[in-house]
Design an enzyme around this catalytic site. Structure first.
Site, mmCIF file in Angstrom:
data_model
loop_
_atom_site.group_PDB
_atom_site.id
_atom_site.type_symbol
_atom_site.label_atom_id
_atom_site.label_comp_id
_atom_site.label_asym_id
_atom_site.label_seq_id
_atom_site.Cartn_x
_atom_site.Cartn_y
_atom_site.Cartn_z
ATOM 1 N N GLU A 222 -18.616 -0.123 -16.022
ATOM 2 C CA GLU A 222 -17.667 -0.795 -16.830
ATOM 3 C C GLU A 222 -16.810 0.201 -17.588
ATOM 4 O O GLU A 222 -17.206 0.794 -18.133
ATOM 5 C CB GLU A 222 -18.106 -1.951 -17.595
ATOM 6 C CG GLU A 222 -18.727 -3.033 -16.681
ATOM 7 C CD GLU A 222 -19.301 -4.260 -17.638
ATOM 8 O OE1 GLU A 222 -19.119 -3.989 -18.913
ATOM 9 O OE2 GLU A 222 -19.613 -5.239 -17.130
ATOM 10 N N ASP B 101 3.634 -5.283 -1.613
ATOM 11 C CA ASP B 101 2.399 -5.570 -1.174
ATOM 12 C C ASP B 101 2.047 -4.789 0.229
ATOM 13 O O ASP B 101 2.621 -5.468 1.215
ATOM 14 C CB ASP B 101 1.865 -6.948 -0.942
ATOM 15 C CG ASP B 101 0.360 -7.375 -0.528
ATOM 16 O OD1 ASP B 101 -0.105 -6.015 0.255
ATOM 17 O OD2 ASP B 101 -0.224 -8.417 -0.751
ATOM 18 N N LYS C 19 -7.040 -1.243 6.072
ATOM 19 C CA LYS C 19 -6.449 -1.770 7.396
ATOM 20 C C LYS C 19 -5.855 -0.353 8.207
ATOM 21 O O LYS C 19 -6.631 0.399 8.305
ATOM 22 C CB LYS C 19 -5.529 -2.608 6.955
ATOM 23 C CG LYS C 19 -5.851 -4.177 6.313
ATOM 24 C CD LYS C 19 -4.814 -4.976 6.255
ATOM 25 C CE LYS C 19 -5.129 -6.267 5.711
ATOM 26 N NZ LYS C 19 -5.471 -6.519 4.324
ATOM 27 N N ARG D 22 -13.425 -1.423 2.802
ATOM 28 C CA ARG D 22 -12.932 -2.709 2.357
ATOM 29 C C ARG D 22 -12.459 -2.726 0.843
ATOM 30 O O ARG D 22 -13.492 -2.533 0.133
ATOM 31 C CB ARG D 22 -13.851 -3.829 2.636
ATOM 32 C CG ARG D 22 -13.296 -5.289 2.567
ATOM 33 C CD ARG D 22 -14.489 -6.137 3.644
ATOM 34 N NE ARG D 22 -14.039 -5.691 4.790
ATOM 35 C CZ ARG D 22 -12.812 -6.311 5.568
ATOM 36 N NH1 ARG D 22 -12.150 -7.160 4.736
ATOM 37 N NH2 ARG D 22 -12.780 -5.870 6.908
HETATM 38 N N1 PLP Z 1 -1.809 -8.715 1.115
HETATM 39 C C1 PLP Z 1 -1.655 -8.586 2.514
HETATM 40 C C2 PLP Z 1 -0.375 -8.310 2.815
HETATM 41 C C3 PLP Z 1 -2.694 -8.878 3.447
HETATM 42 O O1 PLP Z 1 -2.392 -8.821 4.586
HETATM 43 C C4 PLP Z 1 -4.087 -9.135 2.793
HETATM 44 C C5 PLP Z 1 -5.226 -9.225 3.825
HETATM 45 O O2 PLP Z 1 -4.987 -9.848 4.896
HETATM 46 C C6 PLP Z 1 -4.298 -9.246 1.538
HETATM 47 C C7 PLP Z 1 -3.206 -8.892 0.559
HETATM 48 C C8 PLP Z 1 -5.726 -9.300 0.913
HETATM 49 O O3 PLP Z 1 -6.621 -8.449 0.939
HETATM 50 P P1 PLP Z 1 -8.192 -8.975 0.834
HETATM 51 O O4 PLP Z 1 -8.548 -9.632 2.222
HETATM 52 O O5 PLP Z 1 -8.669 -7.678 0.680
HETATM 53 O O6 PLP Z 1 -8.399 -9.656 -0.346
#
Ligand code: PLP
Length: 414
Positions: free
Chosen positions: A54, A198, A227, A233
């Site tokens: 932590e 994002d 991805k 992950r």
């Molecule tokens: N943001 C986008 C654009 C995504 O496509 C995804 C997952 O598919 C996420 C956030 C969330 O990721 P996680 O599944 O690791 O929480």
């Protein structure tokens, strides 16, 4: 306890083995998945999982963090180099946690946010009512134009001026075209809103220079690492340096406890891989494959939303094929092609049925498949959908695909 899994817990070992066989014997076109390399898996499966840490490097709440600090510092410095960023937090357990940390850092409950509509390509965390982002905050959505399937910035600007959100979120889960981050920032600035990009889906393309970067444009950038980035992950946050301290506090102790140090080590490995020239070639092949798959499907009268793709994914509108997304997903799974049903913009069907499927090429490209294989996959998709009631043909395709998959091992000998 210290025995190989197959001896100590054959039940779990068998399920994992079966999943390995499934991954090996199917063509995975799930746009958000990939095949993490052996080195990423080794780090993720390492004894770093034993350690509590932590806090942040050199300010921990636990002793014994000498090497843990080094691994987190390395992950941070590689991520900074990769994304050309001044501030990175590598601790978010997932993309969702990364987004949550930004919301908690800049918003108060009840504040207005403006994100992309889930049905038009946005993500749950961009304000969907079934997600914390849509219950804690007053969310509104922008979408794409009906005729083109593209984001309409004029409409978006009007909406932003009317709603006056405190935060605009751009980035998507099923948008096949380039995202104009500059235009988003211009609109956010015009109403004094923050911008969060994002880039979970397109991070690999961005670091390879094949999609414009939002770093230096949006105040906040979040991504998953599993991805197109092909890591473990997890999630990371990139931001303007002045927000750093506040975001760090929001990740820990705000919304998370101990960081997953084995995953942070695996992130460091993935960032190291992404910094190599081969990674650029890999990302460029992802796009070539996606474009080829899209063209080949078009030739067969499948309709990609927006008419094609600029990135790693294709969204197919199946309305002219008289089959729902969920039925198509099931048929394709029977022959060994794994895709997901997906809402298309202005979908008349519900999210569990849908009128579309989403296809992506990161995994097949990791396996070494190129344009010729994309043409073959398109042919199988057509044959399976057209002969969905013919068990014999479905079985024949399944056999062909199984054989084909062994030409492209997911891992060298294990
Ligand atoms: N943001 C986008 C654009 C995504 O496509 C995804 C997952 O598919 C996420 C956030 C969330 O990721 P996680 O599944 O690791 O929480």
């Amino acid at each position: 306890m210290n025995m190989p899994l197959r001896k100590s817990d054959p039940q779990v070992a068998k399920i994992i083995k079966n999943e390995e066989i499934r991954q090996q014997e199917t063509i995975n076109l799930i746009a958000s998945e990939n095949i993490a390399g052996d080195s990423v898996l080794e780090a993720a499966g390492s004894l770093l999982t034993n350690k509590y840490a932590e806090g942040y490097p050199s300010v921990r709440y636990y002793g014994g963090c000498e090497y843990i600090d080094k691994i987190e510092e390395l992950a941070i410095s590689r991520a900074k180099r990769l994304f050309k960023a001044d501030y990175v937090n590598v601790q978010p357990h997932s993309g969702t946690q990364a987004n949550m940390a930004i919301y908690f850092a800049v918003l108060s409950p009840g504040d207005r946010i403006l994100g992309m509509d889930l049905a038009h390509g946005g993500h749950l965390t961009h304000g969907a009512t079934i997600n914390f982002s849509g219950t804690l905050y007053r969310s509104s959505y922008y979408g794409v134009e009906k005729e083109t399937g593209l984001i309409n910035f004029a409409d978006l600007e009007k909406l932003a001026k009317r709603i006056r959100p405190k935060l605009i979120i751009c980035g998507a889960s099923s948008y096949p075209r380039k995202i104009d981050f500059l235009e988003f920032r211009r609109i956010a600035d015009s109403i004094g809103a923050y911008l969060l990009a994002d880039i979970a889906h397109i991070a690999g393309l961005i670091v390879a220079g094949l999609h414009p970067t939002p770093v230096g444009i949006a105040q906040f950038v979040t991504t998953t690492t599993h991805k197109t980035l092909r890591g473990p992950r997890g999630g990371i946050i990139i931001a303007e340096k002045n927000f750093g301290k506040f975001i760090d506090k929001m990740v820990f102790p705000g919304i998370q406890g101990g960081p997953l140090m084995h995953i942070i080590a695996a992130k460091a490995v993935a960032f190291g891989e992404a910094l190599k020239p081969e990674f650029k070639r890999y990302q460029s092949q992802i796009i070539k494959n996606s474009k080829k798959l899209s063209e080949e499907l078009k030739k067969r009268d499948f309709r990609p939303v927006t008419g094609g793709t600029d990135n790693h994914l294709i969204l197919i509108d199946l309305t002219n094929k008289n089959i729902s997304g969920s039925r198509a997903e099931k048929i394709l799974e029977k022959v060994g092609i794994v895709v997901n049903k997906n809402l298309i913009p202005f979908d008349q069907k519900d999210p569990t049925t849908t009128s579309g499927i989403r296809l992506g090429t990161p995994t097949v490209t990791s396996r070494g498949m190129k344009e010729a294989e994309m043409a073959q996959i398109a042919a199988w998709i057509e044959e399976a959908i057209n002969n969905r009631r013919n068990k014999k043909i479905i079985l024949k395709i399944r056999k062909e695909i199984k054989k084909f998959c062994y030409e492209f091992p997911i891992y060298k000998k294990r």
